[in-house]
Scaffold this motif. Structure first.
Motif, short mmCIF file in Angstrom:
data_model
loop_
_atom_site.label_atom_id
_atom_site.label_comp_id
_atom_site.label_asym_id
_atom_site.label_seq_id
_atom_site.Cartn_x
_atom_site.Cartn_y
_atom_site.Cartn_z
N ILE A 13 85.11 -45.35 22.06
CA ILE A 13 85.91 -46.44 21.69
C ILE A 13 86.03 -47.62 22.75
CG2 ILE A 13 88.43 -46.67 20.81
CD1 ILE A 13 87.14 -44.40 19.59
N PRO A 14 85.77 -48.95 22.27
CA PRO A 14 85.76 -49.74 23.18
C PRO A 14 87.30 -49.91 23.85
CG PRO A 14 84.81 -50.58 21.09
CD PRO A 14 85.34 -49.08 20.98
N ASP A 54 89.40 -52.27 24.61
CA ASP A 54 90.43 -53.02 24.22
C ASP A 54 90.96 -52.54 22.35
OD1 ASP A 54 88.07 -53.96 23.32
OD2 ASP A 54 88.29 -55.95 23.90
N VAL A 55 90.59 -51.56 22.17
CA VAL A 55 91.00 -51.07 20.80
C VAL A 55 92.39 -50.36 21.10
CG1 VAL A 55 90.30 -49.34 18.99
CG2 VAL A 55 88.85 -51.00 19.82
N SER A 56 93.11 -50.50 19.97
CA SER A 56 94.39 -49.59 20.26
C SER A 56 94.88 -49.31 18.74
CB SER A 56 95.43 -50.27 20.86
OG SER A 56 95.74 -51.60 20.01
N ASP A 57 93.84 -49.60 17.67
CA ASP A 57 93.94 -48.97 16.29
C ASP A 57 93.11 -47.85 16.25
OD1 ASP A 57 94.13 -48.21 13.74
OD2 ASP A 57 93.13 -50.48 13.00
N SER A 101 93.08 -45.68 13.51
CA SER A 101 93.15 -45.04 12.43
C SER A 101 91.93 -44.37 11.93
CB SER A 101 93.97 -45.97 11.26
OG SER A 101 93.16 -47.07 11.38
N ALA A 102 90.83 -45.20 12.05
CA ALA A 102 89.52 -44.76 11.64
C ALA A 102 89.06 -43.35 12.31
CB ALA A 102 88.26 -45.77 11.89
N ARG A 107 90.88 -40.45 11.20
CA ARG A 107 90.46 -39.84 9.66
C ARG A 107 89.15 -38.99 9.91
NH1 ARG A 107 86.51 -40.72 6.33
NH2 ARG A 107 86.04 -42.53 7.42
N ASN A 118 95.30 -48.40 29.22
CA ASN A 118 96.57 -48.46 28.50
C ASN A 118 96.44 -48.40 26.88
OD1 ASN A 118 99.28 -48.19 28.35
ND2 ASN A 118 99.63 -50.57 29.20
N ASN A 119 95.61 -49.44 26.50
CA ASN A 119 95.30 -49.43 24.84
C ASN A 119 95.10 -48.02 24.24
OD1 ASN A 119 95.58 -52.18 25.23
ND2 ASN A 119 93.24 -52.68 25.28
N VAL A 178 96.22 -45.33 25.14
CA VAL A 178 97.25 -44.26 25.16
C VAL A 178 97.68 -44.23 23.73
CG1 VAL A 178 99.48 -43.72 25.77
CG2 VAL A 178 97.94 -44.89 27.46
N ALA A 179 97.55 -45.24 22.97
CA ALA A 179 97.98 -45.40 21.50
C ALA A 179 97.25 -44.16 20.69
CB ALA A 179 97.47 -46.71 21.02
N ARG A 191 99.46 -41.15 20.43
CA ARG A 191 100.80 -41.50 19.70
C ARG A 191 100.28 -41.45 18.38
NH1 ARG A 191 104.09 -45.44 22.51
NH2 ARG A 191 104.91 -43.33 22.92
N GLN A 192 99.15 -42.13 18.02
CA GLN A 192 98.94 -42.05 16.50
C GLN A 192 98.42 -40.72 15.91
OE1 GLN A 192 96.14 -45.40 16.14
NE2 GLN A 192 97.63 -46.66 17.05
#
Lengths: 288, 426
Positions: B215-216, B218-221, B223-224, B227, B244-245, B247-248, B251-252
């Motif tokens: 995961i790069p 600066d990614v914090s999404d 969802s992919a 899944r 920090n990004n 950490v999401a 959470r997700q």
């Protein structure tokens, strides 16, 4: 089939996220031509307001999110009166420097007040299950918020007196002034509105990400890209831009890898700017 | 020119003190400043330095490291200093900017008084500062955990390496979760090297990787990713996500309800206080491996924490890296005292022979070949109160001397004059 539904939700959420993080920037840039370099920090203000209210005062999460734009708007309004209004007529470029300086100050203040890793809030509403997949139910809140935000803006700028005057000021400031439009006041409202929108965006995103003083820096790049791609029509243009960028990047993330998603985002931006250097909405007749 | 005529000329010149004379005087002054400390009057203090990010986005790590650095120096001074001299700490705020690491390393390098540095946080910041420091004969103690590859006679790696952390983690994961492992890793050198170790260690232990995703930063999404994890149905997730990004992700992951069925183990979770950033429900159950945890029950740790809280009552949790800063200064102190001097080659020799230092996580002993520490590694589980509960202790775990895909480092043998980084290949 269940995978398809989950992917569709994820793509739509990515689009909604881009709208939420860039609408405030788009309003200020679209109507005042001021590039708010502190935009990311206003996202942070909204997010930190939400987490603080929830954790310290035990306010329900949705109420805390409603409060966030007022905090962001107040800071933005103050900033407009003290700094932006004094320089922007004569030296538009200077607003870059001023707002950049403010972003550094806001970041450091946030570190001093909240520390570098403040506690966050968990995602409310639990999970939804589709077949063998589960996804956070809260993503639907992101979606609804983005729709409400854009619809609200559209109504504000087409149905209210402020909206009319703001568009007039943006199109021809000298003429608007000559016709008695209180341009100074209009700009004050526009800037405050933009900052409030940014804070609302940050607030709504807060339960899905890690909220810290550096949050703004993580999102501001994408926000700028969305606004630049959008072009002059700051509502419909932003919508289309978010659909293109968010759709491509999340679609690629789902189909290939997250790295491809990020690469696709930049590639898409470059391609669009190659053929529409002034943004996707640059050739549209009506600019909103 | 004879001594006499020189003096005459100087006197003559002083009547009209011209620019050239001023310049000469200035050069003379500069030259005397540049003389080694021994030549000048004996300096009553020993100068040392720390380079940490006190501002900018990496200060989540840097502030606490600098706090511990100040605390270590103060407590060494309170105990009589080193070689009977007080220490003076030169603090450099590198502002989370790589270019400042190079610049301050130059500054430290040009400063003849400073003899040792405990500092840097990311591998990139270390590689900006280390070659400069090393060339100028300054010792560097690097407190962060890392992926290995450093092979510099003047550099000491305080943190645990991938093998020291992932070995115990995988043992635990296979025993308590299962053999199907899914790896999520940050897309930069650390993540890739860590993943190479995960793969080889997991296969050696009979487990298999059912998915690997980079995961790069600066990614914090996520969802992919989430899944895909559900499609792969792993027993355990090995997370090498950083910053920090990322950490999401946790959470997700929890928001999708996956934390109830899939365990997460991680050698990097907690470096940035992730256990406090996440809510109690989101973090509970994640298993991490570090040398140091605040909750360790031993007299050294008790004294360490007591003194620190007195000096910095508001400063928050001490993670592994700040504790390694403490070890670094004390290992340096022991070596300087054994060598009887701050002369770098003597200190390095003394370090390589040094007895273990009783640190807050237990004894730390330098492995001379790799310049890494043999140290205790603890497995801990995040509790539902945002803290750690130690669940297993591995005594005196040895670091690896192997660099992934690129041979080995032996600083007492073939690499004893080495001042380089061996780039891992993957």
């Amino acid at each position: 089939m269940d995978a398809f539904v989950v992917i569709a939700v994820s793509v739509v959420t990515a689009i909604a996220t881009l709208i939420l993080i860039s609408a405030g920037l788009a309003v200020i840039f679209g109507l005042m031509r001021v590039v708010n370099m502190a935009h990311g920090e206003f996202l942070m203000v909204g997010a930190l307001t939400t987490t603080s209210l929830v954790l310290k005062l035990h306010v329900p999460w949705w109420l805390a999110m409603m409060a966030a734009p007022f905090v962001g708007g107040a800071i933005g309004g103050l900033m407009e009166i003290l700094l932006i209004s004094r320089i922007y007529q004569r030296h538009l470029v200077d607003t870059l420097l001023i707002t950049f300086g403010i972003s550094l100050i806001m970041f450091q203040l946030a570190v001093d007040i909240f520390g570098t890793t403040p506690p966050g809030i968990e995602t409310p509403l639990g999970a939804l299950t589709v077949g063998s997949y589960a996804f956070p139910a809260y993503t639907l809140v992101l979606l609804v918020s983005a729709v409400v935000m854009l619809l609200g803006l559209y109504l504000l700028f087409t149905r209210t007196k402020y909206g009319l005057l703001a568009r007039a000021t943006a199109q021809n400031p000298a003429m608007a002034l000559a016709l008695g439009v209180p341009a100074k006041r209009i700009n004050f409202i526009t800037f405050t509105l933009g900052c409030a929108l940014a804070s609302f965006g940050g607030a709504v995103l807060a339960p899905m990400i890690s909220v810290s003083p550096s949050l703004g820096q993580a999102f501001v790049g994408q926000a700028f890209m969305t606004v630049v791609i959008a072009g002059p029509a700051f509502i419909t243009g932003t919508l289309l831009s978010a659909i293109l960028l968010g759709g491509v990047s999340n679609g690629l993330s789902q189909g290939l890898t997250t790295l491809w998603g990020l690469t696709g985002l930049f590639a898409m931006a470059i391609i669009i700017l190659r053929f529409r250097p002034l943004g996707v909405s640059s050739s549209w007749k009506r600019g909103l | 020119m004879s001594e006499k005529s020189k003096r005459v000329e100087f006197v003559k010149g002083s009547r009209a003190f011209n620019r050239r004379e001023t310049l000469k005087l200035g050069l003379l002054g500069a030259a005397s400043l540049a003389m080694p400390a021994v030549v000048r009057a004996e300096d009553p203090v020993l100068h040392v330095a720390s380079l940490f990010d006190l501002t900018g986005n990496l200060n989540i790590y840097g502030i606490q490291e600098m706090n511990v650095s100040r605390y270590a120096i103060e407590s060494i001074n309170a105990a009589g200093g080193v070689l009977g001299k007080k220490l003076m700490l030169h603090e450099y705020d590198t502002q989370s900017k790589i270019e400042l690491y190079s610049r301050y390393a130059q500054e430290v390098g040009a400063n003849d008084q400073i003899s040792a540095v405990v500092g840097c946080f990311t591998g990139a910041s270390r590689e900006a500062a280390r070659p400069v420091l090393s060339r100028n004969k300054k010792l560097l103690f690097f407190p962060t955990i890392d992926e290995g590859g450093e092979c510099d006679k003047y550099c000491f790696m305080q943190g645990t390496d991938c093998v020291q952390q992932e070995g115990p983690l995988l043992d635990w994961a296979i025993k308590n979760g299962g053999k199907k492992i899914y790896v999520v890793a940050a897309d930069y050198i650390y993540g890739h090297v860590a993943n190479a170790w995960t793969k080889s260690l997991a296969e050696a232990k009979g487990a298999s990787l059912v998915g690997t995703e980079f995961i790069p930063l600066d990614v914090s999404d996520f969802s992919a990713t989430i899944r895909r994890i559900q499609a792969a149905k792993p027993d355990v997730i090995m997370s090498n996500l950083v910053g920090n990004n990322h950490v999401a992700f946790y959470r997700q992951f929890a928001a999708a309800g996956l934390n109830k069925s899939i365990r997460i183990v991680s050698p990097v979770f907690g470096l940035g206080n992730e256990e406090k950033v996440l809510s109690p429900a989101e973090g509970a159950g994640i298993v991490v491996a570090y040398s140091y945890f605040e909750g360790l029950d031993n007299p050294e740790n008790k004294a360490f924490l007591e003194g620190f809280r007195k000096k910095f009552p508001e400063a928050g949790v001490i993670a592994d890296a700040p504790a390694q800063v403490w070890n670094g200064w004390h290992q340096w102190k022991m070596a300087v005292e054994a060598a009887g001097s701050t002369e770098i080659d003597k200190v390095v020799e003394a370090l390589e022979k040094a007895a273990p230092f009783a640190g807050p996580a237990g004894p730390v002993r330098l492995d001379p070949q790799s310049h890494r520490n043999i140290q205790n590694v603890h497995l801990a589980q995040v509790t539902d109160k945002q803290s750690y509960e130690i669940i297993e202790k591995f005594e005196q775990v040895a670091p690896t001397r192997e660099v992934v895909g690129a041979g080995t480092c032996d600083l007492t043998g073939k690499d004893k004059t080495s001042h380089r980084m061996i780039n891992p290949k993957f």
